[in-house]
Design a protein around this motif. Structure first.
Motif, PDB file in Angstrom:
ATOM      1  N   PRO A 271      -3.734   9.641   8.535  1.00 36.50           N
ATOM      2  CA  PRO A 271      -3.802   9.516   7.340  1.00 36.50           C
ATOM      3  C   PRO A 271      -2.610  10.142   6.527  1.00 36.50           C
ATOM      4  O   PRO A 271      -2.174  11.146   6.765  1.00 36.50           O
ATOM      5  CB  PRO A 271      -5.291  10.079   6.821  1.00 36.50           C
ATOM      6  CG  PRO A 271      -5.570  11.223   7.806  1.00 36.50           C
ATOM      7  CD  PRO A 271      -5.026  10.495   9.040  1.00 36.50           C
ATOM      8  N   GLY A 272      -2.127   9.274   5.654  1.00 32.35           N
ATOM      9  CA  GLY A 272      -1.068   9.926   4.833  1.00 32.35           C
ATOM     10  C   GLY A 272      -0.561   8.669   3.873  1.00 32.35           C
ATOM     11  O   GLY A 272      -0.732   7.669   3.943  1.00 32.35           O
ATOM     12  N   ARG A 273       0.330   9.164   2.955  1.00 30.99           N
ATOM     13  CA  ARG A 273       1.123   8.085   2.091  1.00 30.99           C
ATOM     14  C   ARG A 273       2.231   7.481   2.839  1.00 30.99           C
ATOM     15  O   ARG A 273       3.175   8.247   3.469  1.00 30.99           O
ATOM     16  CB  ARG A 273       1.482   8.984   0.857  1.00 30.99           C
ATOM     17  CG  ARG A 273       0.450   9.730   0.163  1.00 30.99           C
ATOM     18  CD  ARG A 273       0.908  10.632  -0.923  1.00 30.99           C
ATOM     19  NE  ARG A 273       1.514   9.978  -2.200  1.00 30.99           N
ATOM     20  CZ  ARG A 273       0.870   9.258  -3.146  1.00 30.99           C
ATOM     21  NH1 ARG A 273      -0.563   9.572  -3.206  1.00 30.99           N
ATOM     22  NH2 ARG A 273       1.330   8.725  -4.248  1.00 30.99           N
ATOM     23  N   LEU A 274       2.408   6.172   2.547  1.00 33.64           N
ATOM     24  CA  LEU A 274       3.485   5.416   3.088  1.00 33.64           C
ATOM     25  C   LEU A 274       4.602   5.483   1.722  1.00 33.64           C
ATOM     26  O   LEU A 274       4.224   5.453   0.626  1.00 33.64           O
ATOM     27  CB  LEU A 274       3.113   3.980   3.242  1.00 33.64           C
ATOM     28  CG  LEU A 274       2.038   3.965   4.330  1.00 33.64           C
ATOM     29  CD1 LEU A 274       1.844   2.516   4.557  1.00 33.64           C
ATOM     30  CD2 LEU A 274       2.688   4.500   5.748  1.00 33.64           C
ATOM     31  N   SER A 275       5.888   5.432   2.272  1.00 31.34           N
ATOM     32  CA  SER A 275       6.975   5.319   1.105  1.00 31.34           C
ATOM     33  C   SER A 275       7.328   3.911   0.792  1.00 31.34           C
ATOM     34  O   SER A 275       7.597   3.029   1.893  1.00 31.34           O
ATOM     35  CB  SER A 275       8.239   6.243   1.792  1.00 31.34           C
ATOM     36  OG  SER A 275       7.579   7.703   1.823  1.00 31.34           O
TER      37      SER A 275
ATOM     38  N   ILE B 100       0.945  -1.232   0.087  1.00 27.92           N
ATOM     39  CA  ILE B 100       0.041  -0.027  -0.093  1.00 27.92           C
ATOM     40  C   ILE B 100       0.874   1.236   0.036  1.00 27.92           C
ATOM     41  O   ILE B 100       0.272   2.371   0.425  1.00 27.92           O
ATOM     42  CB  ILE B 100      -0.956   0.226   1.134  1.00 27.92           C
ATOM     43  CG1 ILE B 100      -0.312  -0.202   2.460  1.00 27.92           C
ATOM     44  CG2 ILE B 100      -2.113  -0.858   1.162  1.00 27.92           C
ATOM     45  CD1 ILE B 100      -1.055   0.041   3.795  1.00 27.92           C
ATOM     46  N   ALA B 101       2.137   1.067  -0.246  1.00 28.39           N
ATOM     47  CA  ALA B 101       2.947   2.465  -0.521  1.00 28.39           C
ATOM     48  C   ALA B 101       2.845   3.025  -1.556  1.00 28.39           C
ATOM     49  O   ALA B 101       2.120   2.402  -2.377  1.00 28.39           O
ATOM     50  CB  ALA B 101       4.428   1.895  -0.306  1.00 28.39           C
ATOM     51  N   ASP B 102       3.435   4.127  -1.942  1.00 30.87           N
ATOM     52  CA  ASP B 102       3.373   4.774  -3.039  1.00 30.87           C
ATOM     53  C   ASP B 102       4.600   4.655  -4.183  1.00 30.87           C
ATOM     54  O   ASP B 102       5.033   5.471  -4.987  1.00 30.87           O
ATOM     55  CB  ASP B 102       3.330   6.340  -2.836  1.00 30.87           C
ATOM     56  CG  ASP B 102       4.535   6.866  -1.980  1.00 30.87           C
ATOM     57  OD1 ASP B 102       5.474   6.250  -1.919  1.00 30.87           O
ATOM     58  OD2 ASP B 102       4.565   8.135  -1.694  1.00 30.87           O
TER      59      ASP B 102
END
Length: 442
Positions: free
Chosen positions: A244-248, A54-56
């Protein structure tokens, strides 16, 4: 058949159908002396796979564990659309893609898969079904299903609240606050947290009930989330929040598996030998200090050097009185040591392991008694009073930790006949070969 009052979905029977592999546990004729390297931690490998999916951006796993549980996790994420390459044993590569169904996930008997993958399936577009081995349908899952429903995920489940499941994803999960009783498994909390950064409002998990077991695994979850870029607050007891936020995407270096090393360390105590696990890090997210203290109390000497983690036997194994709620996976090996000790032991705080691969408390009591041990079973543990043991058949109940316990006892007791050593493939397929080589001195 899955039924939750919303929709009925048929899923395939994914029960394991492999022939058992009988095995006579080898007896040590002299102190073991070995230096070995184990594959990576199952717990870290599973968490890294989920976070990577589920990372970006792409991620790699260095020295992951290749075993049934982790292969099932990789296959499940792959079924939902992630590109997961496991061709190289030493370096797995994960490239995230939009998650989608229809898909079916075989959880086998893996608690990590049945509890970490459904929250991810909530983020998919389409229906994802879950089922596994017959025993998996009996493992606790209801609190997680209820929590996901309250966070906005549509799920059909068996009447028990467990497997088989059908998660009807819409590509988004609202998230927010949820209260859950996680006293049966810390994996309920970890599963929600691992996917929580991708929820629209993140997630706040509040535990209400008896203490959550296996606290070190929750610390591992928080540490790995932070390493992937998530904002995590676990400062309030029994409350965990992920913003909430983007995972690397990132490179994960997986530590050796401490639980998998436990029977080998126990061999040093039983035989008065010395065992070194190579590649152990100076700092760890696994409960190495707790294991060190337990082995020391039972008569071992534990040290961390430049080569790795070393356990030396002193020629005696002592009884133990300990609450093992935070390290419950060590219970079978410690119970085996207790059966060979010079004084009684009381192992407590592990009622939740009755819901693991088998009812481990009842199974240990039954099999240790069959070998001649004096064992009293309580609701949350075992009292073990050592007396001379004899060789006899030892049932594993398809539980890798039971096979580990039998192997430890077999070092000192000839004729321990394990009904199925192949169950160790769940977390360490190489176990029989590694163990036999250690005892043979090769």
């Amino acid at each position: 058949m899955v039924g939750g009052g919303r929709q009925t979905v048929r899923v395939a029977d994914t029960s394991a159908r492999r022939a058992p592999t009988p095995w006579t546990a080898p007896t040590a004729k002299e102190p073991v002396a070995t230096t070995f390297r184990l594959p990576g931690s199952k717990s870290m490998t599973a968490r890294a796979l989920v976070l990577s999916a589920i990372a970006d951006g792409p991620s790699t796993l260095r020295r992951p564990l290749r075993a049934r549980d982790t292969e099932l996790m990789a296959a499940g994420l792959r079924a939902m659309g992630s590109q997961v390459s496991t061709l190289d044993d030493d370096r797995w590569v994960i490239r995230p893609n939009p998650l989608a169904g229809p898909a079916h996930i075989d959880v086998g008997l893996a608690g990590t898969v049945m509890r970490f993958a459904p929250p991810v399936a909530g983020l998919a577009t389409g229906t994802v079904t879950f089922d596994g081995d017959p025993r998996a349908r009996q493992r606790p899952l209801g609190p997680l299903v209820g929590a996901l429903r309250s966070l906005g995920v549509r799920i059909d489940s068996a009447d028990s609240g467990g497997l088989p499941l059908a998660v009807h994803g819409t590509g988004r999960v609202a998230g927010g606050e949820v209260e859950i009783d996680a006293s049966a498994s810390s994996q309920f909390v970890s599963g929600l947290l691992l996917a929580g950064a991708a929820f629209e409002r993140g997630v706040v998990v509040r535990h209400a009930g008896p203490p959550v077991p296996s606290a070190p695994h929750l610390r591992m979850t928080a540490l790995m989330l932070r390493a992937a870029g998530a904002a995590v607050d676990d400062t309030t007891p029994d409350v965990w929040a992920v913003q909430p936020g983007r995972l690397s995407g990132r490179a994960w270096i997986i530590e050796p598996d401490l639980s998998g090393a436990a029977p080998f360390f126990a061999a040093a105590l039983v035989t008065g030998g010395e065992v070194t696990l190579l590649g152990w890090p100076r700092t760890s997210s696994q409960p190495v200090d707790r294991l060190r203290a337990l082995l020391h109390e039972m008569g071992g000497e534990v040290s961390l050097g430049t080569e790795g983690l070393t356990v030396r036997g002193t020629g005696a194994v002592h009884g133990l009185d300990a609450d093992l709620s935070d390290v419950s996976e060590l219970t079978p090996v410690l119970a085996a040591l207790a059966a060979l000790a010079d004084s009684p032991s009381r192992l407590r705080g592990v009622a939740h392991i009755r819901g693991h691969e088998t009812d481990r408390v009842a199974a240990l009591a039954r099999e240790l008694k069959a070998l001649g041990a004096d064992v009293t079973e309580s609701h949350d543990g075992l009292e073990i009073r050592p007396r001379p043991l004899r060789g006899a058949p030892f049932q594993t109940y398809d539980d890798h930790r039971l096979a580990h316990a039998a192997a430890v006892i077999g070092l000192a007791v000839p004729g321990v006949e394990v009904d199925d050593v192949a169950c160790t493939s769940k977390t360490l397929p190489e176990f029989p070969a590694l163990w036999s080589a250690m005892v043979a001195g090769s």
